[in-house]
Write a protein that holds these residues in place. Sequence first.
Motif, short mmCIF file in Angstrom:
data_model
loop_
_atom_site.label_atom_id
_atom_site.label_comp_id
_atom_site.label_asym_id
_atom_site.label_seq_id
_atom_site.Cartn_x
_atom_site.Cartn_y
_atom_site.Cartn_z
N TRP A 19 0.83 -1.20 0.00
CA TRP A 19 0.00 0.00 0.00
C TRP A 19 0.86 1.24 0.00
O TRP A 19 1.87 1.33 0.69
CB TRP A 19 -0.93 -0.01 1.20
CG TRP A 19 -1.92 -1.10 1.11
CD1 TRP A 19 -1.85 -2.32 1.72
CD2 TRP A 19 -3.10 -1.11 0.32
NE1 TRP A 19 -2.92 -3.09 1.35
CE2 TRP A 19 -3.71 -2.37 0.50
CE3 TRP A 19 -3.70 -0.20 -0.52
CZ2 TRP A 19 -4.89 -2.72 -0.13
CZ3 TRP A 19 -4.89 -0.55 -1.15
CH2 TRP A 19 -5.47 -1.79 -0.95
N CYS A 20 0.43 2.22 -0.78
CA CYS A 20 1.12 3.49 -0.90
C CYS A 20 0.55 4.48 0.12
O CYS A 20 -0.59 4.31 0.59
CB CYS A 20 0.94 4.04 -2.32
SG CYS A 20 1.85 5.56 -2.64
N CYS A 22 -0.56 7.29 -0.54
CA CYS A 22 -1.70 7.98 -1.16
C CYS A 22 -3.00 7.17 -1.01
O CYS A 22 -4.07 7.67 -1.33
CB CYS A 22 -1.42 8.27 -2.63
SG CYS A 22 -1.48 6.83 -3.71
N GLY A 23 -2.91 5.91 -0.55
CA GLY A 23 -4.10 5.10 -0.32
C GLY A 23 -4.33 4.03 -1.37
O GLY A 23 -5.22 3.21 -1.22
N LEU A 24 -3.58 4.04 -2.47
CA LEU A 24 -3.74 3.03 -3.51
C LEU A 24 -2.72 1.92 -3.33
O LEU A 24 -1.72 2.09 -2.64
CB LEU A 24 -3.56 3.67 -4.89
CG LEU A 24 -4.59 4.73 -5.28
CD1 LEU A 24 -4.22 5.35 -6.61
CD2 LEU A 24 -5.97 4.12 -5.33
N SER A 25 -2.97 0.81 -3.99
CA SER A 25 -2.01 -0.29 -3.93
C SER A 25 -0.92 -0.07 -4.96
O SER A 25 -1.05 0.71 -5.90
CB SER A 25 -2.71 -1.63 -4.17
OG SER A 25 -3.22 -1.67 -5.48
N GLY A 26 0.17 -0.78 -4.77
CA GLY A 26 1.29 -0.67 -5.71
C GLY A 26 2.09 -1.95 -5.72
O GLY A 26 1.77 -2.91 -5.01
N CYS A 50 3.55 2.82 -7.75
CA CYS A 50 2.18 3.03 -7.28
C CYS A 50 1.24 3.16 -8.47
O CYS A 50 1.65 3.61 -9.54
CB CYS A 50 2.13 4.30 -6.43
SG CYS A 50 0.47 4.73 -5.88
N ARG A 51 -0.04 2.81 -8.27
CA ARG A 51 -1.04 2.98 -9.32
C ARG A 51 -1.44 4.44 -9.51
O ARG A 51 -2.00 4.81 -10.52
CB ARG A 51 -2.31 2.18 -9.00
CG ARG A 51 -2.11 0.69 -9.05
CD ARG A 51 -3.42 -0.06 -8.89
NE ARG A 51 -4.18 0.35 -7.74
CZ ARG A 51 -5.49 0.67 -7.76
NH1 ARG A 51 -6.15 0.64 -8.87
NH2 ARG A 51 -6.11 1.02 -6.66
N GLY A 52 -1.16 5.28 -8.51
CA GLY A 52 -1.53 6.69 -8.59
C GLY A 52 -0.76 7.41 -9.68
O GLY A 52 0.43 7.21 -9.85
N HIS A 58 4.91 9.21 -3.82
CA HIS A 58 4.27 7.90 -3.71
C HIS A 58 5.28 6.97 -3.07
O HIS A 58 6.23 6.53 -3.70
CB HIS A 58 3.86 7.38 -5.09
CG HIS A 58 2.78 8.18 -5.72
ND1 HIS A 58 1.44 8.00 -5.41
CD2 HIS A 58 2.81 9.20 -6.60
CE1 HIS A 58 0.70 8.85 -6.09
NE2 HIS A 58 1.52 9.59 -6.83
#
Length: 62
Positions: A19-20, A22-26, A50-52, A58
């Motif tokens: 988890w990043c 920023c709240g998204l997975s990576g 990261c997916r962001g 990130h």
Amino acid sequence: MTAEFRYTREEAERDRIGWCRCGLSGRQRHRRVTATGVEPPLFVRSDWVCRGTWPGEHLRRN
């Protein structure tokens, strides 16, 4: 200088998704640190993706 934690192949596979901040997975990438043919092969963390897509920092949370 800090010591890098070394992962076995199985541990590196489990450590791949995280988890990043920023709240998204990576995805965590690993690079091999032992010579070819040495058993067991050991890996260290390399780069984090990261997916962001927005600008900013990130970083992996754990």
